[in-house]
Design a protein around this motif. Sequence first.
Motif, PDB file in Angstrom:
ATOM      1  N   THR A 137      -2.598  13.022  15.677  1.00  0.00           N
ATOM      2  CA  THR A 137      -3.751  12.982  15.062  1.00  0.00           C
ATOM      3  C   THR A 137      -4.237  11.252  14.331  1.00  0.00           C
ATOM      4  OG1 THR A 137      -2.421  13.178  12.756  1.00  0.00           O
ATOM      5  CG2 THR A 137      -3.462  15.500  14.034  1.00  0.00           C
ATOM      6  N   ARG A 138      -4.911  11.307  14.589  1.00  0.00           N
ATOM      7  CA  ARG A 138      -5.327   9.607  14.164  1.00  0.00           C
ATOM      8  C   ARG A 138      -5.090   9.486  12.467  1.00  0.00           C
ATOM      9  NH1 ARG A 138      -6.966   5.090  16.158  1.00  0.00           N
ATOM     10  NH2 ARG A 138      -8.611   3.165  15.447  1.00  0.00           N
ATOM     11  N   GLN A 139      -4.684   7.856  12.193  1.00  0.00           N
ATOM     12  CA  GLN A 139      -4.362   7.773  10.861  1.00  0.00           C
ATOM     13  C   GLN A 139      -5.919   7.638  10.204  1.00  0.00           C
ATOM     14  OE1 GLN A 139      -1.716   7.704   9.517  1.00  0.00           O
ATOM     15  NE2 GLN A 139      -0.362   7.957  11.221  1.00  0.00           N
ATOM     16  N   PRO A 140      -6.328   8.014   8.389  1.00  0.00           N
ATOM     17  CA  PRO A 140      -6.886   7.801   8.474  1.00  0.00           C
ATOM     18  C   PRO A 140      -7.289   6.586   8.471  1.00  0.00           C
ATOM     19  CG  PRO A 140      -5.395   8.224   6.892  1.00  0.00           C
ATOM     20  CD  PRO A 140      -4.634   8.385   7.884  1.00  0.00           C
ATOM     21  N   LYS A 141      -8.649   6.084   7.822  1.00  0.00           N
ATOM     22  CA  LYS A 141      -9.500   4.949   8.102  1.00  0.00           C
ATOM     23  C   LYS A 141      -8.784   3.872   7.296  1.00  0.00           C
ATOM     24  CE  LYS A 141     -14.298   4.720   9.378  1.00  0.00           C
ATOM     25  NZ  LYS A 141     -15.150   4.787   8.155  1.00  0.00           N
ATOM     26  N   VAL A 142      -8.390   2.527   8.070  1.00  0.00           N
ATOM     27  CA  VAL A 142      -8.118   1.931   7.218  1.00  0.00           C
ATOM     28  C   VAL A 142      -8.225   0.779   6.244  1.00  0.00           C
ATOM     29  CG1 VAL A 142      -6.637  -0.979   7.783  1.00  0.00           C
ATOM     30  CG2 VAL A 142      -6.190   0.707   9.615  1.00  0.00           C
ATOM     31  N   HIS A 143      -7.498   0.566   5.239  1.00  0.00           N
ATOM     32  CA  HIS A 143      -8.119  -0.101   3.855  1.00  0.00           C
ATOM     33  C   HIS A 143      -8.374  -1.757   4.037  1.00  0.00           C
ATOM     34  CE1 HIS A 143      -9.069   4.180   2.107  1.00  0.00           C
ATOM     35  NE2 HIS A 143      -7.724   4.126   2.851  1.00  0.00           N
ATOM     36  N   THR A 144      -8.727  -1.502   2.793  1.00  0.00           N
ATOM     37  CA  THR A 144      -9.288  -3.568   2.167  1.00  0.00           C
ATOM     38  C   THR A 144      -8.914  -4.346   2.691  1.00  0.00           C
ATOM     39  OG1 THR A 144     -10.258  -2.888   0.261  1.00  0.00           O
ATOM     40  CG2 THR A 144     -10.299  -4.751   0.514  1.00  0.00           C
ATOM     41  N   GLN A 145      -7.559  -4.355   2.784  1.00  0.00           N
ATOM     42  CA  GLN A 145      -6.949  -5.588   3.788  1.00  0.00           C
ATOM     43  C   GLN A 145      -7.123  -5.941   5.635  1.00  0.00           C
ATOM     44  OE1 GLN A 145      -5.729  -8.652   2.004  1.00  0.00           O
ATOM     45  NE2 GLN A 145      -5.263  -9.773   3.790  1.00  0.00           N
ATOM     46  N   LEU A 146      -6.987  -5.571   5.923  1.00  0.00           N
ATOM     47  CA  LEU A 146      -7.045  -5.187   6.763  1.00  0.00           C
ATOM     48  C   LEU A 146      -8.050  -5.122   7.083  1.00  0.00           C
ATOM     49  CD1 LEU A 146      -5.810  -5.024   9.359  1.00  0.00           C
ATOM     50  CD2 LEU A 146      -5.974  -2.327  10.070  1.00  0.00           C
ATOM     51  N   GLY A 147      -9.544  -4.936   6.595  1.00  0.00           N
ATOM     52  CA  GLY A 147     -10.306  -5.580   6.698  1.00  0.00           C
ATOM     53  C   GLY A 147     -10.658  -6.423   6.463  1.00  0.00           C
ATOM     54  N   LYS A 148     -10.613  -7.588   5.873  1.00  0.00           N
ATOM     55  CA  LYS A 148     -10.213  -8.931   5.744  1.00  0.00           C
ATOM     56  C   LYS A 148      -9.737  -9.375   6.574  1.00  0.00           C
ATOM     57  CE  LYS A 148     -10.789  -8.227   0.605  1.00  0.00           C
ATOM     58  NZ  LYS A 148     -10.313  -8.550  -0.492  1.00  0.00           N
ATOM     59  N   THR A 149      -8.641  -9.272   7.054  1.00  0.00           N
ATOM     60  CA  THR A 149      -8.062  -9.754   7.875  1.00  0.00           C
ATOM     61  C   THR A 149      -8.897  -9.806   9.194  1.00  0.00           C
ATOM     62  OG1 THR A 149      -5.853  -9.062   6.888  1.00  0.00           O
ATOM     63  CG2 THR A 149      -5.919 -10.499   9.042  1.00  0.00           C
ATOM     64  N   ALA A 150      -9.442  -8.380   9.964  1.00  0.00           N
ATOM     65  CA  ALA A 150      -9.875  -8.248  11.004  1.00  0.00           C
ATOM     66  C   ALA A 150     -11.205  -9.025  11.051  1.00  0.00           C
ATOM     67  CB  ALA A 150     -10.462  -7.046  10.994  1.00  0.00           C
ATOM     68  N   VAL A 151     -12.050  -9.579   9.712  1.00  0.00           N
ATOM     69  CA  VAL A 151     -13.073 -10.596   9.741  1.00  0.00           C
ATOM     70  C   VAL A 151     -12.739 -11.973   9.407  1.00  0.00           C
ATOM     71  CG1 VAL A 151     -14.678 -11.193   8.362  1.00  0.00           C
ATOM     72  CG2 VAL A 151     -14.596  -9.009   8.275  1.00  0.00           C
ATOM     73  N   ALA A 208     -15.797  -1.406   9.135  1.00  0.00           N
ATOM     74  CA  ALA A 208     -15.420  -0.006   9.807  1.00  0.00           C
ATOM     75  C   ALA A 208     -13.586   0.098   9.443  1.00  0.00           C
ATOM     76  CB  ALA A 208     -15.303  -0.548  11.781  1.00  0.00           C
ATOM     77  N   LEU A 209     -13.027  -1.371   9.015  1.00  0.00           N
ATOM     78  CA  LEU A 209     -11.653  -1.464   9.184  1.00  0.00           C
ATOM     79  C   LEU A 209     -11.699  -1.695   7.323  1.00  0.00           C
ATOM     80  CD1 LEU A 209     -10.803  -4.002  12.075  1.00  0.00           C
ATOM     81  CD2 LEU A 209     -10.361  -0.899  11.603  1.00  0.00           C
ATOM     82  N   GLY A 210     -12.331  -2.010   6.530  1.00  0.00           N
ATOM     83  CA  GLY A 210     -12.617  -1.796   5.191  1.00  0.00           C
ATOM     84  C   GLY A 210     -13.057  -1.537   4.785  1.00  0.00           C
ATOM     85  N   ASN A 211     -13.927  -0.459   4.765  1.00  0.00           N
ATOM     86  CA  ASN A 211     -14.962   0.067   3.704  1.00  0.00           C
ATOM     87  C   ASN A 211     -14.438   1.960   3.849  1.00  0.00           C
ATOM     88  OD1 ASN A 211     -16.546   0.980   1.950  1.00  0.00           O
ATOM     89  ND2 ASN A 211     -18.438  -0.092   3.007  1.00  0.00           N
ATOM     90  N   SER A 250     -16.494   7.080  23.414  1.00  0.00           N
ATOM     91  CA  SER A 250     -16.957   6.347  21.824  1.00  0.00           C
ATOM     92  C   SER A 250     -15.420   6.190  21.779  1.00  0.00           C
ATOM     93  CB  SER A 250     -17.898   6.505  20.632  1.00  0.00           C
ATOM     94  OG  SER A 250     -17.412   8.181  20.705  1.00  0.00           O
ATOM     95  N   TRP A 251     -14.837   5.452  20.535  1.00  0.00           N
ATOM     96  CA  TRP A 251     -13.429   5.209  20.111  1.00  0.00           C
ATOM     97  C   TRP A 251     -14.386   5.339  18.451  1.00  0.00           C
ATOM     98  CZ3 TRP A 251     -11.805   0.684  22.264  1.00  0.00           C
ATOM     99  CH2 TRP A 251     -11.259   0.291  23.772  1.00  0.00           C
ATOM    100  N   PRO A 252     -12.874   6.219  17.728  1.00  0.00           N
ATOM    101  CA  PRO A 252     -12.387   6.023  16.266  1.00  0.00           C
ATOM    102  C   PRO A 252     -12.052   4.741  15.991  1.00  0.00           C
ATOM    103  CG  PRO A 252     -11.509   7.955  17.323  1.00  0.00           C
ATOM    104  CD  PRO A 252     -11.428   7.176  18.478  1.00  0.00           C
ATOM    105  N   VAL A 253     -12.681   4.260  14.984  1.00  0.00           N
ATOM    106  CA  VAL A 253     -12.542   3.196  14.363  1.00  0.00           C
ATOM    107  C   VAL A 253     -11.614   2.302  14.291  1.00  0.00           C
ATOM    108  CG1 VAL A 253     -14.861   2.221  14.040  1.00  0.00           C
ATOM    109  CG2 VAL A 253     -13.410   3.146  12.278  1.00  0.00           C
ATOM    110  N   GLY A 254     -10.726   1.762  14.211  1.00  0.00           N
ATOM    111  CA  GLY A 254      -9.166   1.158  13.970  1.00  0.00           C
ATOM    112  C   GLY A 254      -9.061  -0.338  14.632  1.00  0.00           C
ATOM    113  N   LEU A 255      -7.998  -0.339  15.205  1.00  0.00           N
ATOM    114  CA  LEU A 255      -7.515  -2.058  16.171  1.00  0.00           C
ATOM    115  C   LEU A 255      -8.166  -1.852  16.637  1.00  0.00           C
ATOM    116  CD1 LEU A 255      -3.983  -2.695  14.132  1.00  0.00           C
ATOM    117  CD2 LEU A 255      -6.272  -3.812  13.766  1.00  0.00           C
ATOM    118  N   GLU A 256      -8.153  -0.803  18.121  1.00  0.00           N
ATOM    119  CA  GLU A 256      -8.227  -0.902  19.312  1.00  0.00           C
ATOM    120  C   GLU A 256      -9.614  -1.365  19.759  1.00  0.00           C
ATOM    121  OE1 GLU A 256      -5.844   3.620  17.912  1.00  0.00           O
ATOM    122  OE2 GLU A 256      -7.809   1.691  16.865  1.00  0.00           O
TER     123      GLU A 256
END
Length: 186
Positions: free
Chosen positions: A3-17, A106-109, A125-131
């Motif tokens: 199963t896919r992990q739930p959406k990643v939260h704020t810190q990962l989104g900021k870092t991805a940016v 996608a990664l922080g919200n 399409s892929w679910p949003v994630g680090l991929e």
Amino acid sequence: MTTRQPKVHTQLGKTAVWIFAANDRMNQLLIENLDPAAWKAKPPGKVRTIAGIFTHMHNVRSKWIRLTAPHLKVPSQLNRTHCTLQQARVGLAESAARCEEMLGEALGNPGGRVEEFRRDAWAPSWPVGLEMLCYMLAHEAHHRGQVCLLSHQLGFPLPHNVGDGIWNWEKLWKECGSPGGPGHDS
């Protein structure tokens, strides 16, 4: 079945940016230091010019945004035949800003409007994630490598400090406005 992990939260989104901003800064460093004569120099064989490579990168980013985050303003396409160095710099900066918005959503919200990554109309399409981030970075790194190799082969080698500069992540992050750099809460 996994199963896919739930959406990643704020810190990962900021870092991805920040990561994508540093990625675009690498592109800008190459363009800033590229001999203007190399921009449209015709390489041997059936390969893109350096202008063609950078316009392709921008146009693919625009496609990702259009397919993945159509609610964001999609940057205009660049024409590889007529695009200047300056137009490419401006276009890449604009498409990078939209990709950063897309990644942030996608990664922080949690509950954001970006729920899947669409690379192309033909691709699943892929679910949003680090991929998603990894795919985007790999695409751009591949083309940066082409630019570095082509500029050398065409007789316009980039200065050594540019090659070193695209690996100085601490400096790149600071140039992009991150106060702490990689590994720090920004």
